[in-house]
Design an enzyme around this catalytic site. Structure first.
Site, PDB file in Angstrom:
ATOM      1  N   HIS A 209      35.271  47.860  40.314  1.00  0.00           N
ATOM      2  CA  HIS A 209      34.897  47.927  38.900  1.00  0.00           C
ATOM      3  C   HIS A 209      35.071  46.610  38.153  1.00  0.00           C
ATOM      4  CE1 HIS A 209      39.228  48.332  38.409  1.00  0.00           C
ATOM      5  NE2 HIS A 209      39.060  47.998  37.157  1.00  0.00           N
TER       6      HIS A 209
HETATM    7  C1  UD1 Z   1      38.769  48.817  31.846  1.00  0.00           C
HETATM    8  C2  UD1 Z   1      39.828  47.703  31.760  1.00  0.00           C
HETATM    9  C3  UD1 Z   1      40.274  47.334  33.164  1.00  0.00           C
HETATM   10  C4  UD1 Z   1      40.737  48.550  33.930  1.00  0.00           C
HETATM   11  C5  UD1 Z   1      39.613  49.579  33.930  1.00  0.00           C
HETATM   12  C6  UD1 Z   1      39.955  50.834  34.672  1.00  0.00           C
HETATM   13  C7  UD1 Z   1      39.598  46.058  29.947  1.00  0.00           C
HETATM   14  C8  UD1 Z   1      39.174  44.691  29.618  1.00  0.00           C
HETATM   15  N1  UD1 Z   1      39.259  46.492  31.177  1.00  0.00           N
HETATM   16  O1  UD1 Z   1      37.644  48.290  32.518  1.00  0.00           O
HETATM   17  O2  UD1 Z   1      41.359  46.418  33.070  1.00  0.00           O
HETATM   18  O3  UD1 Z   1      41.086  48.186  35.239  1.00  0.00           O
HETATM   19  O4  UD1 Z   1      39.309  49.906  32.567  1.00  0.00           O
HETATM   20  O5  UD1 Z   1      38.828  51.663  34.775  1.00  0.00           O
HETATM   21  O6  UD1 Z   1      40.216  46.720  29.142  1.00  0.00           O
HETATM   22  N2  UD1 Z   1      32.106  53.475  30.493  1.00  0.00           N
HETATM   23  C9  UD1 Z   1      31.650  54.760  30.558  1.00  0.00           C
HETATM   24  N3  UD1 Z   1      32.521  55.766  30.234  1.00  0.00           N
HETATM   25  C10 UD1 Z   1      33.795  55.535  29.837  1.00  0.00           C
HETATM   26  C11 UD1 Z   1      34.234  54.221  29.753  1.00  0.00           C
HETATM   27  C12 UD1 Z   1      33.393  53.189  30.093  1.00  0.00           C
HETATM   28  O7  UD1 Z   1      30.514  55.013  30.905  1.00  0.00           O
HETATM   29  O8  UD1 Z   1      34.518  56.498  29.569  1.00  0.00           O
HETATM   30  C13 UD1 Z   1      31.179  52.374  30.878  1.00  0.00           C
HETATM   31  C14 UD1 Z   1      30.479  51.766  29.694  1.00  0.00           C
HETATM   32  O9  UD1 Z   1      29.211  51.380  30.105  1.00  0.00           O
HETATM   33  C15 UD1 Z   1      31.309  50.526  29.405  1.00  0.00           C
HETATM   34  C16 UD1 Z   1      31.753  50.120  30.815  1.00  0.00           C
HETATM   35  O10 UD1 Z   1      31.944  51.343  31.514  1.00  0.00           O
HETATM   36  O11 UD1 Z   1      30.601  49.542  28.749  1.00  0.00           O
HETATM   37  C17 UD1 Z   1      33.021  49.321  30.856  1.00  0.00           C
HETATM   38  O12 UD1 Z   1      34.072  50.029  30.189  1.00  0.00           O
HETATM   39  P1  UD1 Z   1      35.322  49.197  29.569  1.00  0.00           P
HETATM   40  O13 UD1 Z   1      36.296  50.129  28.959  1.00  0.00           O
HETATM   41  O14 UD1 Z   1      34.796  48.111  28.683  1.00  0.00           O
HETATM   42  O15 UD1 Z   1      35.935  48.467  30.818  1.00  0.00           O
HETATM   43  P2  UD1 Z   1      36.210  48.951  32.325  1.00  0.00           P
HETATM   44  O16 UD1 Z   1      35.285  48.228  33.214  1.00  0.00           O
HETATM   45  O17 UD1 Z   1      36.291  50.432  32.414  1.00  0.00           O
END
Ligand code: UD1
Length: 371
Positions: A209
């Protein structure tokens, strides 16, 4: 003592569960401590959030800020503006943040600007790689926090080097491992094993991820192709994070030995890891869990903020070198992987040490206020 505990993203939930549990335990013994649990809403999908609350027996949050997704700045700003209002409406003595996600950074800044003390759980770990948003989050959070609860000696040393006072640092061990010990006898066999007729001991579990793997279709394609080729008579089980899902579609890659599935809940995921042949990952927490379970772990990163998983545990870093990935899997199949050990204080008792320290801090602060 009135605490506000912040959790926003999947790995946070594994760290607040033991803390909340321990607070509830000491409260029943008559200790004067209360908490407000605030979910920032950084993760909102059921299988990244709700399932963890259910499985880890975390009480429903008192507030959900519903910050949601966005660019680094948009997400951080949304969390900050909503958390400021939350704290103004619900004053507390201390804000507790965990880990290194954007919610950790955003809420630490807001609390400090409202002159509220901040305690950081999992403080002091460093990858020394400033291209990772998490490293920025760690450094900024630790530069303003008042109390540091650390998982390792290395974390203590990093903090002391950056100017922390010894009196601020509490070496308590790894709180995420508290969850692992508590639930290891309650694991749940995931239906996918029957659905695909899989023997878990002949599976490699893959998770990806991090932006450098998950956002680049060419890189993702290379990793999948290499694994499908070198896994021989094993299957690769790949629970796909929503971030990675979009890129996976772009690669167009499929293979009979590659099982693509939804993100698993905690109890199913740990079931798979505990029984599989090996894990290939870019996660931080999974490097720790495999070390404690003695499962070979191959990490698709050039660095780690958790060096003990390499020096003591079962983890090896291979960066993005696909020849090294192939060699690592062959070494595991040949039975030549290091057996590994468990770092000190990764013993399931970190939350107890943290709550004890919090109560000491509170009594010290009360005495100082009385003078
Ligand atoms: C986040 C954390 C990372 C952690 C990871 C665990 C930061 C910078 N990153 O990364 O350190 O290891 O969580 O999973 O805080 N999305 C969904 N549903 C959700 C959440 C996210 O579809 O419930 C998708 C969205 O397209 C979003 C993308 O995932 O833009 C990234 O989500 P985000 O919370 O920004 O970061 P993670 O990659 O999940």
């Amino acid at each position: 003592m009135k605490l506000t505990i912040v959790a926003g993203a999947r790995p946070n939930f594994l760290k607040i569960a033991p803390l909340v549990n321990e607070i509830e335990r000491v409260k029943k013994e008559g200790v004067n401590i209360s908490y407000r649990l605030v979910h920032t809403g950084q993760h909102y999908d059921d299988n990244l959030s709700r399932i963890f609350f259910d499985e880890l027996e975390i009480p429903l949050p008192h507030a959900n800020l519903e910050a949601g997704s966005g660019s680094q700045a948009v997400q951080t700003a949304n969390i900050m503006t909503t958390f400021e209002q939350e704290l103004l409406n619900n004053p507390c003595d201390m804000v507790i943040v965990v880990g290194d996600v954007n919610s950790t950074l955003a809420c630490s800044i807001v609390a400090k600007k409202l002159n509220i003390e901040v305690a950081h759980i999992e403080a002091g770990i460093r990858s020394f790689d400033m291209t990772m948003p998490e490293e920025v989050n760690r450094i900024v959070t630790d530069s303003i926090a008042d109390y540091y609860f650390t998982p390792t000696e290395t974390a203590n040393e990093n903090l002391m080097r950056s100017g922390a006072a010894a009196s601020q640092v509490y070496y308590v061990g790894n709180i995420m491992i508290d969850s692992l010990y508590k639930f290891r006898d309650k694991l749940v066999k995931p239906p996918l094993l029957e659905d695909y007729n899989l023997d878990p001991s002949r599976c490699i579990i893959l998770t990806l991820h991090r932006p450098h793997n998950a956002d680049d279709p060419r890189k993702l394609h290379e990793i999948l192709k290499t694994l499908a080729f070198c896994c021989k008579d094993h299957q690769v089980v790949f629970p796909v994070h929503p971030r990675t899902k979009k890129t996976l579609h772009q690669t167009g890659f499929s293979h009979p030995r590659l099982i693509i599935t939804e993100p698993q809940g905690y109890l199913s995921f740990i079931y798979l890891v505990s029984k599989c042949r090996a894990v290939v990952t870019d996660s931080g927490g999974i490097q720790e869990e495999t070390t404690v379970m003695g499962v070979p772990c191959v990490t698709l990163r050039k660095n780690t903020e958790r060096p003990e998983t390499v020096t003591i545990g079962t983890n090896e870093l291979i960066g993005d070198n696909m020849e090294l990935l192939d060699a690592a899997i062959n070494k595991i199949f040949a039975g030549h992987w290091k057996p590994g050990g468990i770092p000190d204080l990764w013993d399931g008792k970190a939350a107890q040490r943290i709550v004890k320290a919090l109560l000491e801090i509170d009594s010290r602060n009360n005495k100082a206020a009385a003078h």
